[in-house]
Write a protein that holds these residues in place. Structure first.
Motif, PDB file in Angstrom:
ATOM      1  N   THR A  89       0.841  -1.156  -0.034  1.00 56.42           N
ATOM      2  CA  THR A  89      -0.050   0.028   0.019  1.00 56.42           C
ATOM      3  C   THR A  89       0.819   1.231   0.072  1.00 56.42           C
ATOM      4  OG1 THR A  89      -0.013   0.444   2.405  1.00 56.42           O
ATOM      5  CG2 THR A  89      -1.445  -1.158   1.555  1.00 56.42           C
ATOM      6  N   ASP A  90       0.097   2.310  -0.389  1.00 57.55           N
ATOM      7  CA  ASP A  90       1.148   3.697  -0.330  1.00 57.55           C
ATOM      8  C   ASP A  90       0.531   4.526   0.708  1.00 57.55           C
ATOM      9  OD1 ASP A  90      -1.293   4.204  -1.585  1.00 57.55           O
ATOM     10  OD2 ASP A  90      -0.354   5.155  -3.393  1.00 57.55           O
ATOM     11  N   TYR A  91      -0.468   3.977   1.598  1.00 54.44           N
ATOM     12  CA  TYR A  91      -1.106   4.665   2.731  1.00 54.44           C
ATOM     13  C   TYR A  91      -0.227   5.646   3.605  1.00 54.44           C
ATOM     14  CZ  TYR A  91      -4.600   2.192   0.336  1.00 54.44           C
ATOM     15  OH  TYR A  91      -5.563   1.288  -0.669  1.00 54.44           O
ATOM     16  N   LEU A  92       0.576   4.458   4.216  1.00 54.21           N
ATOM     17  CA  LEU A  92       1.717   4.972   5.211  1.00 54.21           C
ATOM     18  C   LEU A  92       2.704   4.170   4.600  1.00 54.21           C
ATOM     19  CD1 LEU A  92      -0.213   4.506   8.405  1.00 54.21           C
ATOM     20  CD2 LEU A  92       0.696   6.854   7.400  1.00 54.21           C
ATOM     21  N   PRO A  93       4.157   4.681   4.735  1.00 50.74           N
ATOM     22  CA  PRO A  93       5.376   4.069   4.465  1.00 50.74           C
ATOM     23  C   PRO A  93       5.731   3.158   5.650  1.00 50.74           C
ATOM     24  CG  PRO A  93       5.939   6.201   5.487  1.00 50.74           C
ATOM     25  CD  PRO A  93       4.156   6.279   5.209  1.00 50.74           C
ATOM     26  N   PRO A  94       6.239   1.912   5.186  1.00 57.12           N
ATOM     27  CA  PRO A  94       6.595   0.690   6.145  1.00 57.12           C
ATOM     28  C   PRO A  94       7.281   1.620   7.324  1.00 57.12           C
ATOM     29  CG  PRO A  94       6.839  -0.035   4.290  1.00 57.12           C
ATOM     30  CD  PRO A  94       6.413   1.460   4.066  1.00 57.12           C
ATOM     31  N   ASP A  95       7.133   0.999   8.584  1.00 58.52           N
ATOM     32  CA  ASP A  95       7.970   1.589   9.782  1.00 58.52           C
ATOM     33  C   ASP A  95       8.225   0.465  10.741  1.00 58.52           C
ATOM     34  OD1 ASP A  95       9.109   2.836  12.028  1.00 58.52           O
ATOM     35  OD2 ASP A  95       8.362   4.929  11.420  1.00 58.52           O
ATOM     36  N   THR A  96       9.173  -0.269  10.769  1.00 55.90           N
ATOM     37  CA  THR A  96       9.256  -1.213  11.523  1.00 55.90           C
ATOM     38  C   THR A  96       9.296  -0.881  13.025  1.00 55.90           C
ATOM     39  OG1 THR A  96      10.764  -2.615   9.977  1.00 55.90           O
ATOM     40  CG2 THR A  96      10.630  -3.509  12.115  1.00 55.90           C
ATOM     41  N   ALA A  97      10.082   0.132  13.286  1.00 52.01           N
ATOM     42  CA  ALA A  97      10.093   0.492  14.924  1.00 52.01           C
ATOM     43  C   ALA A  97       8.594   0.839  15.320  1.00 52.01           C
ATOM     44  CB  ALA A  97      10.818   1.431  14.989  1.00 52.01           C
ATOM     45  N   LEU A  98       7.894   1.440  14.456  1.00 47.38           N
ATOM     46  CA  LEU A  98       6.462   2.049  14.882  1.00 47.38           C
ATOM     47  C   LEU A  98       5.702   1.003  15.037  1.00 47.38           C
ATOM     48  CD1 LEU A  98       5.246   4.746  15.726  1.00 47.38           C
ATOM     49  CD2 LEU A  98       4.610   5.030  13.370  1.00 47.38           C
ATOM     50  N   TYR A  99       5.638   0.138  14.018  1.00 46.27           N
ATOM     51  CA  TYR A  99       4.998  -1.222  14.058  1.00 46.27           C
ATOM     52  C   TYR A  99       4.954  -1.947  15.274  1.00 46.27           C
ATOM     53  CZ  TYR A  99       4.039  -6.130  13.021  1.00 46.27           C
ATOM     54  OH  TYR A  99       3.698  -7.298  13.199  1.00 46.27           O
ATOM     55  N   ASP A 100       6.339  -2.222  15.477  1.00 48.45           N
ATOM     56  CA  ASP A 100       6.548  -2.955  16.835  1.00 48.45           C
ATOM     57  C   ASP A 100       6.102  -2.289  17.922  1.00 48.45           C
ATOM     58  OD1 ASP A 100       7.916  -4.830  15.356  1.00 48.45           O
ATOM     59  OD2 ASP A 100       9.976  -3.965  15.749  1.00 48.45           O
ATOM     60  N   GLN A 101       6.335  -1.020  18.188  1.00 51.42           N
ATOM     61  CA  GLN A 101       5.792  -0.268  19.246  1.00 51.42           C
ATOM     62  C   GLN A 101       4.190  -0.174  19.306  1.00 51.42           C
ATOM     63  OE1 GLN A 101       6.930   4.076  19.066  1.00 51.42           O
ATOM     64  NE2 GLN A 101       5.395   4.640  20.571  1.00 51.42           N
ATOM     65  N   ILE A 102       3.608   0.071  18.328  1.00 52.60           N
ATOM     66  CA  ILE A 102       2.119   0.057  18.377  1.00 52.60           C
ATOM     67  C   ILE A 102       1.405  -1.270  18.783  1.00 52.60           C
ATOM     68  CG2 ILE A 102      -0.029   0.744  17.313  1.00 52.60           C
ATOM     69  CD1 ILE A 102       1.644   2.673  15.670  1.00 52.60           C
ATOM     70  N   LEU A 103       2.235  -2.250  18.109  1.00 58.90           N
ATOM     71  CA  LEU A 103       1.746  -3.601  18.343  1.00 58.90           C
ATOM     72  C   LEU A 103       1.693  -3.918  19.669  1.00 58.90           C
ATOM     73  CD1 LEU A 103       0.636  -6.097  16.582  1.00 58.90           C
ATOM     74  CD2 LEU A 103       2.891  -6.993  16.717  1.00 58.90           C
ATOM     75  N   PHE A 104       3.133  -3.647  20.365  1.00 55.90           N
ATOM     76  CA  PHE A 104       3.279  -4.142  21.710  1.00 55.90           C
ATOM     77  C   PHE A 104       2.142  -3.444  22.610  1.00 55.90           C
ATOM     78  CE2 PHE A 104       6.114  -3.882  25.439  1.00 55.90           C
ATOM     79  CZ  PHE A 104       5.810  -5.198  25.953  1.00 55.90           C
ATOM     80  N   SER A 105       1.948  -2.271  22.111  1.00 60.21           N
ATOM     81  CA  SER A 105       1.108  -1.378  23.162  1.00 60.21           C
ATOM     82  C   SER A 105      -0.182  -2.042  22.952  1.00 60.21           C
ATOM     83  CB  SER A 105       0.871   0.073  22.596  1.00 60.21           C
ATOM     84  OG  SER A 105       2.105   0.604  22.851  1.00 60.21           O
ATOM     85  N   SER A 106      -0.549  -2.299  21.806  1.00 55.53           N
ATOM     86  CA  SER A 106      -2.158  -3.265  21.679  1.00 55.53           C
ATOM     87  C   SER A 106      -1.957  -4.508  22.506  1.00 55.53           C
ATOM     88  CB  SER A 106      -2.279  -3.477  20.317  1.00 55.53           C
ATOM     89  OG  SER A 106      -3.441  -4.252  20.099  1.00 55.53           O
ATOM     90  N   ALA A 107      -1.107  -5.200  22.638  1.00 52.42           N
ATOM     91  CA  ALA A 107      -0.788  -6.537  23.080  1.00 52.42           C
ATOM     92  C   ALA A 107      -1.066  -6.434  24.592  1.00 52.42           C
ATOM     93  CB  ALA A 107       0.343  -7.261  22.692  1.00 52.42           C
ATOM     94  N   LYS A 108      -0.227  -5.188  25.138  1.00 55.47           N
ATOM     95  CA  LYS A 108      -0.301  -4.978  26.561  1.00 55.47           C
ATOM     96  C   LYS A 108      -1.740  -4.731  26.973  1.00 55.47           C
ATOM     97  CE  LYS A 108       2.892  -2.088  26.724  1.00 55.47           C
ATOM     98  NZ  LYS A 108       4.006  -0.965  27.334  1.00 55.47           N
ATOM     99  N   LEU A 109      -2.475  -4.229  26.227  1.00 55.35           N
ATOM    100  CA  LEU A 109      -3.976  -4.053  26.513  1.00 55.35           C
ATOM    101  C   LEU A 109      -4.777  -5.253  26.259  1.00 55.35           C
ATOM    102  CD1 LEU A 109      -4.215  -0.378  25.470  1.00 55.35           C
ATOM    103  CD2 LEU A 109      -4.057  -1.082  27.699  1.00 55.35           C
ATOM    104  N   SER A 110      -4.387  -6.419  26.099  1.00 54.63           N
ATOM    105  CA  SER A 110      -4.946  -7.699  25.760  1.00 54.63           C
ATOM    106  C   SER A 110      -5.731  -7.910  24.468  1.00 54.63           C
ATOM    107  CB  SER A 110      -5.931  -7.883  26.918  1.00 54.63           C
ATOM    108  OG  SER A 110      -5.097  -8.042  28.165  1.00 54.63           O
ATOM    109  N   ASN A 111      -5.146  -7.069  23.425  1.00 51.36           N
ATOM    110  CA  ASN A 111      -5.484  -7.530  22.170  1.00 51.36           C
ATOM    111  C   ASN A 111      -4.973  -8.627  21.656  1.00 51.36           C
ATOM    112  OD1 ASN A 111      -5.232  -7.211  19.099  1.00 51.36           O
ATOM    113  ND2 ASN A 111      -7.074  -6.086  19.450  1.00 51.36           N
ATOM    114  N   TYR A 112      -5.614  -9.664  21.498  1.00 52.10           N
ATOM    115  CA  TYR A 112      -5.165 -11.031  21.103  1.00 52.10           C
ATOM    116  C   TYR A 112      -4.732 -11.212  19.681  1.00 52.10           C
ATOM    117  CZ  TYR A 112      -4.901 -12.484  25.752  1.00 52.10           C
ATOM    118  OH  TYR A 112      -4.617 -12.559  27.112  1.00 52.10           O
ATOM    119  N   SER A 113      -5.104 -10.118  18.602  1.00 52.01           N
ATOM    120  CA  SER A 113      -4.649 -10.306  17.484  1.00 52.01           C
ATOM    121  C   SER A 113      -3.007  -9.748  17.495  1.00 52.01           C
ATOM    122  CB  SER A 113      -5.253  -9.211  16.603  1.00 52.01           C
ATOM    123  OG  SER A 113      -6.828  -9.963  16.259  1.00 52.01           O
ATOM    124  N   ALA A 114      -2.903  -8.844  18.426  1.00 52.61           N
ATOM    125  CA  ALA A 114      -1.616  -8.316  18.391  1.00 52.61           C
ATOM    126  C   ALA A 114      -0.673  -9.233  19.272  1.00 52.61           C
ATOM    127  CB  ALA A 114      -1.435  -7.154  19.137  1.00 52.61           C
TER     128      ALA A 114
END
Length: 279
Positions: A89-114
């Motif tokens: 996609t060209d909606y947002l440029p890939p950003d591994t660090a930001l992906y990891d950060q947001i994914l972990f924040s979601s998981a800590k809030l018990s999102n089981y997809s994350a």
């Protein structure tokens, strides 16, 4: 090691139990959703498009960012997928660090997809490289999963997944026990393959559980009921229902409800819808 390899290959199937079309980036099938944030509901509709509105990922991203800033775990997960680089996609440029950060924040809030993404990557790293840089995150997440597993079916499934990839004594029994507990609690989709791979007849008897054949029959009945409901919505024109049907088609045998001709028809309908969105 062979056990871990087998479980890793199977778990990959669960990791991909998302609507794989870019029309539905990051949306997973889950019967255990909490009351959804209206911003997330609107964002999902913009991601997939519907009978009423077209696809608009940029608006969806704006809504997901707002909901994420307000602390919504599902919004964080869906937003993380745009940064992951998994989608062309060209909606947002890939950003591994930001992906990891947001994914972990979601998981800590018990999102089981994350949770699934992080644990899957952790065990994949250990399998392929003998170590993982996710160790510290896993140490934080495991207690959350254990506590959630007291009541949440998705957390019970995650416990089964964890034990299925550990080489600790009695791990097979623990994995089977958690998988069956999740199955009883209603997570039919998340645990079916655990019964078929890990829960052999000896372990099932030890748990006083039904046989693998009986569990499969129960799963098939549940799956077919979901498919019948989706067929009705699909016939009424629901794009999301069509996408979910195709997702199930990739993972399970659904010929009891949908013929090959019907699946081809749904695929063509999705293609026509996508083409209209690009005009």
């Amino acid at each position: 090691m062979q056990k871990v390899m087998q479980n890793y290959k199977l778990s990959k199937k669960f990791k991909t139990s998302f609507l794989t079309s870019i029309l539905a980036i990051g949306i997973c099938i889950s019967p255990f959703a909490f009351a959804e944030n209206p911003l997330v509901t609107q964002a999902k509709e913009l991601q997939t498009g519907s009978e009423k509105i077209g696809i608009d990922h940029r608006k969806a991203i704006a809504l997901l960012k707002k909901a994420s800033d307000e602390g919504d775990a599902e919004a964080m997960y869906l937003l993380s997928q745009y940064y992951s680089g998994h989608y062309e996609t060209d909606y947002l440029p890939p950003d591994t660090a930001l992906y990891d950060q947001i994914l972990f924040s979601s998981a800590k809030l018990s999102n089981y997809s994350a949770m699934r993404e992080i644990f899957f990557q952790y065990y994949a790293d250990k399998l392929n490289y003998g170590k993982s840089n996710l160790v510290d995150k896993i140490k934080i997440l495991k207690p959350i999963v254990k506590k959630d597993a007291e009541s949440k079916p998705e957390a019970m499934t995650m416990m089964a997944f964890i034990y299925s990839n550990e080489l600790a004594p009695n791990s097979d029994f623990q994995a089977c026990q958690w998988a069956y507990r999740a199955f009883q609690a209603g997570d039919k989709f998340g645990t079916y393959a655990f019964e078929s791979l890990i829960c052999n007849s000896t372990l099932l008897k030890k748990l006083n559980a039904p046989s693998a054949t009986q569990l499969k029959a129960e799963f098939d009945q549940y799956l077919n009921a979901q498919l019948v409901a989706l067929k009705k919505k699909s016939d009424q024109g629901s794009i999301l229902a069509k996408l979910k049907i195709l997702d199930y088609y990739q993972m399970y045998v659904i010929s009891d409800v949908f013929s090959a001709k019907e699946i081809d028809k749904i695929k063509k309908q999705i293609e026509v819808f996508k083409q209209k969105q690009t005009k």
